[in-house]
Scaffold this motif. Structure first.
Motif, PDB file in Angstrom:
ATOM      1  N   LEU A  54       0.719  -1.147  -0.096  1.00 48.37           N
ATOM      2  CA  LEU A  54      -0.173  -0.095   0.075  1.00 48.37           C
ATOM      3  C   LEU A  54       0.718   1.397   0.104  1.00 48.37           C
ATOM      4  CD1 LEU A  54      -2.951   0.878   0.205  1.00 48.37           C
ATOM      5  CD2 LEU A  54      -2.600   0.986   2.623  1.00 48.37           C
ATOM      6  N   LEU A  55       1.841   1.366   0.875  1.00 50.30           N
ATOM      7  CA  LEU A  55       2.690   2.513   0.807  1.00 50.30           C
ATOM      8  C   LEU A  55       3.446   2.712  -0.183  1.00 50.30           C
ATOM      9  CD1 LEU A  55       4.130   2.138   4.541  1.00 50.30           C
ATOM     10  CD2 LEU A  55       2.401   3.866   3.665  1.00 50.30           C
ATOM     11  N   ASN A  56       4.054   1.474  -0.908  1.00 42.82           N
ATOM     12  CA  ASN A  56       4.616   1.552  -2.085  1.00 42.82           C
ATOM     13  C   ASN A  56       3.841   2.026  -3.250  1.00 42.82           C
ATOM     14  OD1 ASN A  56       7.090   0.968  -3.228  1.00 42.82           O
ATOM     15  ND2 ASN A  56       7.047  -1.316  -2.939  1.00 42.82           N
ATOM     16  N   ASN A  57       2.571   1.880  -3.438  1.00 41.40           N
ATOM     17  CA  ASN A  57       1.822   2.469  -4.213  1.00 41.40           C
ATOM     18  C   ASN A  57       1.464   3.768  -4.243  1.00 41.40           C
ATOM     19  OD1 ASN A  57       1.454  -0.188  -5.710  1.00 41.40           O
ATOM     20  ND2 ASN A  57      -0.609  -0.626  -4.559  1.00 41.40           N
ATOM     21  N   TYR A  58       1.228   3.904  -2.841  1.00 42.88           N
ATOM     22  CA  TYR A  58       1.089   5.608  -2.599  1.00 42.88           C
ATOM     23  C   TYR A  58       2.430   6.412  -2.872  1.00 42.88           C
ATOM     24  CZ  TYR A  58      -3.121   4.279   0.108  1.00 42.88           C
ATOM     25  OH  TYR A  58      -4.302   3.730   0.477  1.00 42.88           O
ATOM     26  N   ILE A  59       3.457   5.886  -2.352  1.00 43.81           N
ATOM     27  CA  ILE A  59       4.533   6.463  -2.841  1.00 43.81           C
ATOM     28  C   ILE A  59       4.810   6.673  -4.040  1.00 43.81           C
ATOM     29  CG2 ILE A  59       7.155   6.631  -2.449  1.00 43.81           C
ATOM     30  CD1 ILE A  59       5.620   7.534   0.026  1.00 43.81           C
ATOM     31  N   ARG A  60       4.796   5.778  -4.855  1.00 52.50           N
ATOM     32  CA  ARG A  60       4.827   5.541  -6.264  1.00 52.50           C
ATOM     33  C   ARG A  60       4.140   6.853  -7.093  1.00 52.50           C
ATOM     34  NH1 ARG A  60       6.885   1.408  -9.814  1.00 52.50           N
ATOM     35  NH2 ARG A  60       6.297   1.562 -11.880  1.00 52.50           N
ATOM     36  N   GLU A  61       2.670   6.744  -6.789  1.00 51.83           N
ATOM     37  CA  GLU A  61       1.859   7.516  -7.238  1.00 51.83           C
ATOM     38  C   GLU A  61       2.132   9.000  -6.653  1.00 51.83           C
ATOM     39  OE1 GLU A  61      -1.466   8.599  -9.845  1.00 51.83           O
ATOM     40  OE2 GLU A  61      -0.145   6.646  -9.368  1.00 51.83           O
ATOM     41  N   ILE A  62       2.521   9.211  -5.511  1.00 55.96           N
ATOM     42  CA  ILE A  62       2.543  10.610  -5.243  1.00 55.96           C
ATOM     43  C   ILE A  62       3.981  11.279  -6.009  1.00 55.96           C
ATOM     44  CG2 ILE A  62       3.341  12.139  -3.163  1.00 55.96           C
ATOM     45  CD1 ILE A  62       1.638  10.259  -1.282  1.00 55.96           C
ATOM     46  N   THR A  63       5.172  10.109  -5.883  1.00 61.16           N
ATOM     47  CA  THR A  63       6.220  10.613  -6.746  1.00 61.16           C
ATOM     48  C   THR A  63       6.085  10.910  -8.206  1.00 61.16           C
ATOM     49  OG1 THR A  63       7.520   9.217  -4.959  1.00 61.16           O
ATOM     50  CG2 THR A  63       8.611  10.231  -7.122  1.00 61.16           C
ATOM     51  N   HIS A  64       5.032  10.147  -8.728  1.00 58.61           N
ATOM     52  CA  HIS A  64       4.660  10.073 -10.227  1.00 58.61           C
ATOM     53  C   HIS A  64       3.962  11.457 -10.362  1.00 58.61           C
ATOM     54  CE1 HIS A  64       3.460   8.890 -14.033  1.00 58.61           C
ATOM     55  NE2 HIS A  64       2.292   9.135 -13.762  1.00 58.61           N
ATOM     56  N   VAL A  65       3.163  11.802  -9.576  1.00 57.69           N
ATOM     57  CA  VAL A  65       2.451  13.094  -9.838  1.00 57.69           C
ATOM     58  C   VAL A  65       3.210  14.268  -9.691  1.00 57.69           C
ATOM     59  CG1 VAL A  65       0.545  14.496  -8.969  1.00 57.69           C
ATOM     60  CG2 VAL A  65       0.011  12.031  -9.157  1.00 57.69           C
ATOM     61  N   ILE A  66       4.237  14.305  -8.459  1.00 54.89           N
ATOM     62  CA  ILE A  66       4.716  15.316  -8.380  1.00 54.89           C
ATOM     63  C   ILE A  66       5.947  15.428  -9.262  1.00 54.89           C
ATOM     64  CG2 ILE A  66       6.385  16.282  -6.505  1.00 54.89           C
ATOM     65  CD1 ILE A  66       4.749  15.345  -4.429  1.00 54.89           C
ATOM     66  N   SER A  67       6.634  14.445  -9.755  1.00 53.98           N
ATOM     67  CA  SER A  67       7.573  14.536 -10.655  1.00 53.98           C
ATOM     68  C   SER A  67       7.209  15.079 -12.008  1.00 53.98           C
ATOM     69  CB  SER A  67       8.349  13.060 -10.856  1.00 53.98           C
ATOM     70  OG  SER A  67       8.834  12.466  -9.685  1.00 53.98           O
ATOM     71  N   HIS A  68       5.993  14.674 -12.367  1.00 54.10           N
ATOM     72  CA  HIS A  68       5.411  15.165 -13.615  1.00 54.10           C
ATOM     73  C   HIS A  68       4.824  16.651 -13.543  1.00 54.10           C
ATOM     74  CE1 HIS A  68       4.452  11.941 -16.554  1.00 54.10           C
ATOM     75  NE2 HIS A  68       4.625  11.025 -15.611  1.00 54.10           N
ATOM     76  N   LEU A  69       4.589  17.065 -12.382  1.00 53.94           N
ATOM     77  CA  LEU A  69       4.213  18.407 -12.340  1.00 53.94           C
ATOM     78  C   LEU A  69       5.590  19.339 -12.128  1.00 53.94           C
ATOM     79  CD1 LEU A  69       1.488  18.281  -9.327  1.00 53.94           C
ATOM     80  CD2 LEU A  69       1.272  18.905 -11.758  1.00 53.94           C
ATOM     81  N   SER A  70       6.666  18.813 -11.430  1.00 51.16           N
ATOM     82  CA  SER A  70       8.016  19.207 -11.232  1.00 51.16           C
ATOM     83  C   SER A  70       8.673  19.403 -12.878  1.00 51.16           C
ATOM     84  CB  SER A  70       8.801  18.574 -10.528  1.00 51.16           C
ATOM     85  OG  SER A  70       8.231  18.609  -9.390  1.00 51.16           O
ATOM     86  N   ALA A  71       8.217  18.515 -13.713  1.00 55.24           N
ATOM     87  CA  ALA A  71       8.890  18.562 -15.010  1.00 55.24           C
ATOM     88  C   ALA A  71       7.913  19.466 -15.998  1.00 55.24           C
ATOM     89  CB  ALA A  71       8.890  17.157 -15.749  1.00 55.24           C
ATOM     90  N   GLY A  72       6.885  19.905 -15.551  1.00 56.15           N
ATOM     91  CA  GLY A  72       5.966  20.724 -16.480  1.00 56.15           C
ATOM     92  C   GLY A  72       4.626  20.177 -16.807  1.00 56.15           C
TER      93      GLY A  72
END
Length: 502
Positions: A54-72
């Motif tokens: 569960l934590l893996n999925n949450y961290i993966r999804e949070i990182t995925h969203v934030i990384s994409h936002l950070s990249a524009g």
């Protein structure tokens, strides 16, 4: 004895769970407990694995969203298939809100940028037109000013000439008046000569009468002398001489009369000519009077025109300065508009790095990505499998990455997590000014990296990380890794960082 085995099993199972918890405490969320080995604490092991998953999925999804936002990538949103539960729901809501807010904000900025760009283009065109017109008008006013200066100069010269003409006309008037006075005196003199001629005619008439009487007297004397005979011979001679003198006097009077007549005619003719000359001189004097009056008016009008032209020249000069200022301001505005347009283009260029419309979103094909990763790893492992020395690996990987714009870097680790090659970066990536980025070197330990641990666990299958922000470029990338064997039978892990396109 049975209790001892149970206690031993319980200890081993507890230790396995404790080791998993220890890995979690270090941040390794891929820790996993094999449930087949846990009989007594199977439920606890299941809960542990569920928590890590569960934590893996949450961290993966949070990182995925934030990384994409950070990249524009402002179109990114949480995966609806990843269900956030309990206290994690606000995190998902916050991520969704942040994404929507950034998407709306950058969308508005992009729209405003295009509007500014359009307005700047129109403003630049208008400013250029105004500047060109102002320059032409300034030139025209300058030409008019020069023309007015020439006209003013000529008008001043005409005024001076008119004033001089007026003065000369007055002098000519005085001379004409003097000439008229002389002409009048001449007319009077001729009239006096004419009167004297008439008087002489009267005298000649008297002389003619005297001559006639004398001639008659001589004739009578001759007759009386003839009667006297010889006694009258002397008297006859005298009478003859008197008769001769009377005849000569009569001839002289006749000639004189003719001369006086001709002289009288000439005097009359001179009189008539003098009268005509006097009349013409009077007409000339009248014309001179009119010319003098007109010259005076022209001189005065020229003076007024000179003053007015000077005023007009001053006005045109002021207008020329104003027009030059307007032209300068228009050119300055045009330059400012160009600068604003350049800034607007820079803003558009900056906005273009952000993804704000889903129409442009490149949909990912998982099967296509898997095939891409499989072919990439096949090429890389096949390339370095025949060699085992670091220089050979570096040379082969350097030659390979030159033609792969989709790769950021490539590196190799042994089965213990120790890097055995240099980190081979793509030649286009510049890291001199990135003081926070330090590429891995041979001998560095990467056992803590998830892409290493997962490659070992997957035993030959390819591990693909979630998208994250690259430390080298600051852009989105993902890491793939795979366990392979080299020519000596030693196992190594091939890793490649792939540039992500969104």
């Amino acid at each position: 004895m049975r209790k001892i085995k149970t206690i031993a099993s319980l200890y081993n199972e507890s230790k396995s769970i404790a080791d998993g918890m220890h890995q979690m405490s270090k941040g390794y969320l891929d820790a996993h407990i094999t449930q087949d080995e846990n009989l007594l604490l199977a439920d606890l092991a299941t809960d542990f694995n569920n928590i890590t998953c569960l934590l893996n999925n949450y961290i993966r999804e949070i990182t995925h969203v934030i990384s994409h936002l950070s990249a524009g990538d402002m179109t990114i949103s949480p995966d609806p298939n990843v269900h956030f539960n309990g206290d994690f729901i606000p995190i998902k809501n916050a991520l969704t809100k942040i994404g929507n807010s950034l998407k709306d904000t950058f969308g508005s900025i992009s729209q405003l940028s295009h509007q500014i760009d359009s307005m700047c283009a129109r403003l630049q065109q208008s400013s250029n037109t105004i500047a060109q017109n102002a320059s032409r008008e300034a030139q025209m006013i300058s030409d008019i000013s020069k023309t007015m200066t020439d006209i003013t100069y000529k008008t001043v010269l005409n005024a001076k000439n008119a004033e001089a003409t007026s003065q000369y006309t007055l002098e000519a008037k005085k001379e004409a008046e003097t000439g008229q006075e002389y002409m009048n005196r001449m007319l009077t003199s001729i009239e006096a000569v004419q009167a004297s001629t008439k008087d002489i005619g009267h005298v000649i008439d008297i002389i003619h009468n005297i001559a006639s009487q004398t001639k008659l007297l001589a004739l009578n004397a001759s007759i009386e002398a003839a009667r006297a005979g010889e006694a009258g011979n002397g008297f006859a001679v005298v009478a003859e001489q008197v008769g001769t003198l009377a005849s000569q006097s009569s001839d002289a009077v006749k000639q004189t009369t003719e001369l006086i007549t001709r002289n009288s005619e000439k005097v009359q003719e001179s009189m008539e000519i003098t009268v005509l000359a006097a009349q013409n001189l009077t007409s000339i004097l009248t014309s001179v009077d009119k010319t003098a009056a007109l010259s005076t008016e022209i001189a005065e009008a020229s003076k007024d025109q000179e003053n007015e032209l000077k005023s007009i020249s001053e006005i045109i000069g002021t207008l020329s300065l104003s027009e030059q200022d307007n032209a300068a301001f228009a050119m300055e505005n045009a330059a400012s508009t160009i600068t604003l347009l350049e800034e607007s283009n820079s803003l558009k260029e900056l906005i273009s790095h952000f993804r704000i419309r889903e129409d442009y979103l490149i949909k990912k094909d998982k099967q296509q990505d898997a095939l891409y990763e499989k072919n990439l790893m096949k090429e890389l492992t096949g390339l370095v499998a025949p060699v085992s020395e670091t220089p050979d690996m570096d040379r082969l990987l350097s030659d390979y990455i030159k033609n792969r714009k989709d790769l950021e870097c490539i590196y190799v680790m042994d089965e213990n997590g120790i890097q055995i090659s240099h980190t081979i970066l793509h030649p286009m990536i510049q890291t001199e000014n990135n003081i926070e980025f330090k590429p891995g070197l041979p001998g560095d330990d990467f056992t803590s990296k998830k892409y290493f641990r997962q490659a070992i666990l997957l035993k030959g299958d390819i591990y693909s990380s979630f998208d994250y922000i690259s430390g080298a470029t600051g852009k989105l990338c993902r890491t793939i890794s795979q366990l392979y064997e080299n020519k000596d039978g030693k196992k190594s892990v091939m890793c490649a960082d792939i540039s992500c396109i969104f």
